[in-house]
Enzyme design. Structure first.
Site, PDB file in Angstrom:
ATOM      1  CG  PHE A   1       8.521 -52.813-115.244  1.00  0.00           C
ATOM      2  CD1 PHE A   1       7.620 -51.706-115.010  1.00  0.00           C
ATOM      3  CD2 PHE A   1       8.301 -53.301-116.660  1.00  0.00           C
ATOM      4  CE1 PHE A   1       6.867 -51.077-115.786  1.00  0.00           C
ATOM      5  CE2 PHE A   1       7.699 -52.587-117.591  1.00  0.00           C
ATOM      6  CZ  PHE A   1       7.038 -51.476-117.129  1.00  0.00           C
ATOM      7  CD  GLU A   2      11.449 -56.469-116.540  1.00  0.00           C
ATOM      8  OE1 GLU A   2      11.875 -56.129-115.643  1.00  0.00           O
ATOM      9  OE2 GLU A   2      11.435 -55.447-117.433  1.00  0.00           O
TER      10      GLU A   2
ATOM     11  CB  ILE B   1      15.837 -51.128-102.685  1.00  0.00           C
ATOM     12  CG1 ILE B   1      15.795 -52.654-102.073  1.00  0.00           C
ATOM     13  CG2 ILE B   1      16.366 -50.192-101.402  1.00  0.00           C
ATOM     14  CD1 ILE B   1      17.170 -53.155-101.536  1.00  0.00           C
TER      15      ILE B   1
ATOM     16  CB  THR C   1      15.076 -46.816-108.780  1.00  0.00           C
ATOM     17  OG1 THR C   1      14.462 -46.418-109.864  1.00  0.00           O
ATOM     18  CG2 THR C   1      14.311 -47.547-107.735  1.00  0.00           C
TER      19      THR C   1
ATOM     20  CG  HIS D   1      12.570 -45.903-112.317  1.00  0.00           C
ATOM     21  ND1 HIS D   1      13.884 -45.278-112.513  1.00  0.00           N
ATOM     22  CD2 HIS D   1      12.645 -47.110-112.325  1.00  0.00           C
ATOM     23  CE1 HIS D   1      14.471 -46.282-113.093  1.00  0.00           C
ATOM     24  NE2 HIS D   1      13.847 -47.511-112.748  1.00  0.00           N
TER      25      HIS D   1
ATOM     26  CG  PHE E   1       2.527 -58.142-104.059  1.00  0.00           C
ATOM     27  CD1 PHE E   1       2.806 -57.748-105.398  1.00  0.00           C
ATOM     28  CD2 PHE E   1       2.818 -57.271-103.153  1.00  0.00           C
ATOM     29  CE1 PHE E   1       3.518 -56.645-105.453  1.00  0.00           C
ATOM     30  CE2 PHE E   1       3.633 -56.142-103.307  1.00  0.00           C
ATOM     31  CZ  PHE E   1       3.853 -55.767-104.669  1.00  0.00           C
TER      32      PHE E   1
ATOM     33  NE  ARG F   1       9.917 -54.546 -94.459  1.00  0.00           N
ATOM     34  CZ  ARG F   1       9.312 -53.535 -94.935  1.00  0.00           C
ATOM     35  NH1 ARG F   1       9.223 -53.511 -96.387  1.00  0.00           N
ATOM     36  NH2 ARG F   1       9.305 -52.448 -94.001  1.00  0.00           N
TER      37      ARG F   1
HETATM   38  N1  INI Z   1      14.027 -53.784-110.434  1.00  0.00           N
HETATM   39  C1  INI Z   1      13.548 -54.314-109.213  1.00  0.00           C
HETATM   40  O1  INI Z   1      13.034 -55.408-109.152  1.00  0.00           O
HETATM   41  N2  INI Z   1      13.982 -53.788-107.910  1.00  0.00           N
HETATM   42  C2  INI Z   1      14.755 -52.470-108.130  1.00  0.00           C
HETATM   43  O2  INI Z   1      15.055 -52.192-106.961  1.00  0.00           O
HETATM   44  C3  INI Z   1      14.822 -51.691-109.220  1.00  0.00           C
HETATM   45  N3  INI Z   1      15.392 -50.504-109.340  1.00  0.00           N
HETATM   46  O3  INI Z   1      16.130 -50.401-108.284  1.00  0.00           O
HETATM   47  O4  INI Z   1      15.544 -49.934-110.301  1.00  0.00           O
HETATM   48  C4  INI Z   1      14.345 -52.500-110.449  1.00  0.00           C
HETATM   49  N4  INI Z   1      14.528 -52.214-111.825  1.00  0.00           N
HETATM   50  C5  INI Z   1      14.574 -52.596-112.857  1.00  0.00           C
HETATM   51  C6  INI Z   1      12.884 -52.949-113.536  1.00  0.00           C
HETATM   52  O5  INI Z   1      12.324 -53.948-112.662  1.00  0.00           O
HETATM   53  C7  INI Z   1      13.198 -53.376-114.961  1.00  0.00           C
HETATM   54  O6  INI Z   1      13.778 -54.822-115.074  1.00  0.00           O
HETATM   55  C8  INI Z   1      13.790 -52.583-115.674  1.00  0.00           C
HETATM   56  O7  INI Z   1      13.186 -51.136-115.696  1.00  0.00           O
HETATM   57  C9  INI Z   1      13.651 -52.902-117.145  1.00  0.00           C
HETATM   58  O8  INI Z   1      12.157 -53.182-117.697  1.00  0.00           O
END
Ligand code: INI
Length: 157
Positions: free
Chosen positions: A57-58, A82, A86, A88, A113, A127
């Site tokens: 997400f970051e 994965i 999660t 979400h 990407f 992968r």
């Molecule tokens: N972030 C990932 O890179 N991969 C994941 O599978 C994942 N899951 O499973 O939740 C994940 N979550 C964290 C997200 O990217 C953020 O760091 C978090 O929500 C804080 O902003």
């Protein structure tokens, strides 16, 4: 008739790898694959920079700042989301994809990407350097090619 193809030439180019630490046991293999591909195409060690972020997400925000710094020819975003881990999944994977697309379009810096979006850990392993290749390496080669494409488009008369 003009035709443009990006050369796969990485020497003299500076690359930033923006890497998610979440699922680090997978993303470290994406980093290895990406850096190996960059080196094999001529990139020099001193021209590679890794930027680590907590999760996929970051990636877009860090990629944006890196691209806007003007110090890199391309940004390679690497992560692993994965589904099993999660509820979400769609949000994390979707925001990473949308955000990185935004970065490329708004900064004009090739931003590739290299984020695995998998249903299972097994798929992620496949992968990240086993039977389905290495998506980090693919993202690196894409970045090299896009630098070449944009360079030639800029030179069109
Ligand atoms: N972030 C990932 O890179 N991969 C994941 O599978 C994942 N899951 O499973 O939740 C994940 N979550 C964290 C997200 O990217 C953020 O760091 C978090 O929500 C804080 O902003």
């Amino acid at each position: 008739m003009k035709e443009i193809h990006g050369q796969l030439k990485a020497d003299g180019r500076r690359f930033a790898l923006v890497v998610s630490r979440f699922n680090e046991f997978i993303t470290r293999h994406l980093v290895d694959g990406a850096e190996d591909a960059l080196r094999r195409h001529g990139a020099r060690e001193g021209d590679l920079t890794r930027v680590y972020v907590p999760g996929a997400f970051e990636l877009p925000l860090a990629a944006r700042k890196v691209a806007e710094s003007g110090k890199f020819h391309a940004v390679i975003a690497l992560g692993c989301v994965i589904r099993g881990q999660t509820p979400h999944f769609e949000h994390v994977a979707g925001e990473a994809a949308r955000g990185l697309g935004w970065v490329a379009l708004h900064t004009g810096v090739p931003t590739s990407f290299g984020v695995l979006t998998c249903d299972t850990l097994e798929q992620a392993i496949e992968r990240a350097g086993s039977k389905a290749g290495n998506k980090g390496a693919d993202a690196a080669v894409t970045a090299i090619e896009m630098i070449g494409v944009l360079e030639q488009v800029a030179r069109l008369e």
